[in-house]
Design an enzyme around this catalytic site. Structure first.
Site, PDB file in Angstrom:
ATOM      1  N   ASP A 145      68.373  27.072 -13.283  1.00 35.46           N
ATOM      2  CA  ASP A 145      69.325  26.144 -13.897  1.00 35.46           C
ATOM      3  C   ASP A 145      70.578  25.896 -13.065  1.00 35.46           C
ATOM      4  OD1 ASP A 145      70.626  28.551 -14.226  1.00 35.46           O
ATOM      5  OD2 ASP A 145      70.678  28.491 -16.404  1.00 35.46           O
ATOM      6  N   CYS A 199      60.759  20.602 -34.559  1.00 36.12           N
ATOM      7  CA  CYS A 199      61.488  21.422 -35.533  1.00 36.12           C
ATOM      8  C   CYS A 199      61.306  20.891 -36.957  1.00 36.12           C
ATOM      9  CB  CYS A 199      62.976  21.450 -35.194  1.00 36.12           C
ATOM     10  SG  CYS A 199      63.348  22.316 -33.651  1.00 36.12           S
ATOM     11  N   CYS A 202      63.675  21.315 -40.298  1.00 37.98           N
ATOM     12  CA  CYS A 202      64.589  22.447 -40.125  1.00 37.98           C
ATOM     13  C   CYS A 202      65.797  22.036 -39.285  1.00 37.98           C
ATOM     14  CB  CYS A 202      63.877  23.615 -39.460  1.00 37.98           C
ATOM     15  SG  CYS A 202      64.951  25.055 -39.211  1.00 37.98           S
ATOM     16  N   CYS A 225      81.237  24.373 -27.470  1.00 40.00           N
ATOM     17  CA  CYS A 225      80.268  25.473 -27.479  1.00 40.00           C
ATOM     18  C   CYS A 225      80.924  26.787 -27.054  1.00 40.00           C
ATOM     19  CB  CYS A 225      79.118  25.137 -26.537  1.00 40.00           C
ATOM     20  SG  CYS A 225      77.842  26.396 -26.450  1.00 40.00           S
ATOM     21  N   CYS A 252      76.952  33.115 -26.389  1.00 38.14           N
ATOM     22  CA  CYS A 252      76.776  33.125 -27.849  1.00 38.14           C
ATOM     23  C   CYS A 252      75.290  32.943 -28.148  1.00 38.14           C
ATOM     24  CB  CYS A 252      77.591  32.008 -28.486  1.00 38.14           C
ATOM     25  SG  CYS A 252      77.376  31.860 -30.276  1.00 38.14           S
TER      26      CYS A 252
END
Length: 388
Positions: A145, A199, A202, A225, A252
């Site tokens: 990344d 998803c 949800c 964030c 987090c």
């Protein structure tokens, strides 16, 4: 990396699967090397909307290059998408006075781990007898990344997982606890189909984010964030976000912890991940570290990215949110001798803790503080502490 090679696409794919697992990857999938046009447009729109502000390296030029595999490797024909499970399994409850570290960072620097394994995979592939009698050279480039490759887009198209509403890639076996790597190659390989999963209805991750960073399904405002605020952001953390940060000091995991797909996630057996000494950090100890102690403690881990000053800033916020008067002496020391950024957040924390000792320390600091931003923070802290 180049070497003569041949083989039918199906045979090569089986070979790659086996070699990838031999070098330590948990998931292997393949997609073609067509441009990621739709993903490029989405990323460009995020930049235009300011959602990527604070990441000066995430530019339109980077996105344009990373969404065109042929620019990364002329003659690219396939992308080998790789996943490495980092989930450590159950972790002990944090002790009082400790700060939380995202699970991926409870480890050696994953960039080094991933790149070393991808390099070994490419070498093993290039040296395999199946590729010794080819009429074309094997070429490959690999990315984690920190490179321009749109890694999640490649992983989704290859069928390694699907996009979750928190922006993470979800896999049926490993959930979102995956590190992603991509090898762009000139080999013609049979592509996998994207997973026919979503998803659905949800959306538990969206209200679970304490800073409301997931502003819409699949849309994350980087500026809000907690991972960005504790790692990439180098200045003062906006006051509006500090109370919501809890005791996170690096990254987090909240949006992952509430995800139902992660309930049965398989724990890793990789010794590079899940270091117990990094599960939580003693906040006072962190606040008192000098540069040499910080480097000795965290060298070779992702925590070095935030640097000592950033981690001490984060420790102040966590201590303020704990509101423990026992931490006041450490915060007073930071307020008297720390970096201006640390002093600023130490003042905030003392204002949250309150009490006569904190108020006295803030008043003393105000009388000698040379930095205007810190003085402003001290005055606001005195007000919050109820000083008259």
């Amino acid at each position: 990396m180049t070497r003569q090679g041949n083989g039918k696409p199906a045979d090569l794919r089986l070979l790659i699967d086996g070699l990838a697992r031999e070098v330590g990857f948990d998931l292997v999938a393949v997609t073609d090397a067509a441009d990621f046009g739709a993903d490029r447009e989405t990323a460009m729109r995020r930049i235009d909307d300011g959602l990527m502000d604070g990441l000066p390296w995430f530019t339109k030029a980077r996105v344009a290059r990373g969404s065109s595999p042929d620019e990364l490797l002329p003659g690219a024909r396939s992308i080998i998408s790789l996943g490495l499970n980092y989930y450590p399994g159950s972790t002990p409850a944090p002790e009082h006075g400790s700060g939380l570290v995202a699970r991926y960072a409870q480890a050696r620097d994953y960039h080094r781990v991933m790149k070393r394994r991808m390099r070994r995979l490419v070498i093993a592939l290039s040296e395999h007898p199946a590729l010794q009698q080819a009429d074309a050279e094997l070429a490959a480039r690999w990315y984690v990344d920190d490179g321009p490759m749109l890694d999640r887009a490649a992983a989704a198209r290859a069928g390694l997982g699907w996009f979750g509403k928190n922006g993470n890639i979800l896999n049926p076996t490993y959930g979102s606890w995956l590190l992603l790597g991509q090898i762009v190659t000139n080999l013609k390989l049979e592509p996998d189909a994207p997973l026919a999963k979503t998803c659905g209805q949800c959306a538990r991750c969206i209200p679970a984010c304490p800073t409301d960073a997931i502003v819409a399904p699949y849309v994350v405002d980087n500026r809000r964030c907690i991972s960005y605020l504790t790692i990439e952001h180098k200045g003062a953390i906006p006051r509006e976000f500090r109370p919501a940060m809890g005791t996170w000091v690096f990254g987090c995991d909240i949006c992952q912890e509430v995800c139902p797909v992660n309930r049965k996630a398989k724990a890793t057996s990789d010794s590079n991940f899940g270091r117990r000494d990094l599960t939580t950090l003693d906040l006072v100890e962190l606040l008192d570290m000098d540069e040499e102690q910080f480097r000795e403690r965290f060298a070779g881990t992702p925590l070095m990215r935030a640097k000592r000053i950033g981690m001490q800033r984060n420790a102040c916020v966590a201590l303020g949110n704990l509101g423990d008067a026992d931490a006041a002496p450490a915060l007073e020391r930071a307020l008297a001798s720390g970096d201006p950024l640390v002093r600023q957040h130490a003042a905030w924390a003392l204002g949250r803790i309150g009490g006569n000792e904190a108020i006295a320390a803030l008043r003393t600091a105000e009388s000698v503080e040379p930095d205007e931003e810190v003085r402003t923070e001290i005055r606001l802290a005195l007000t919050e502490a109820g000083a008259t």
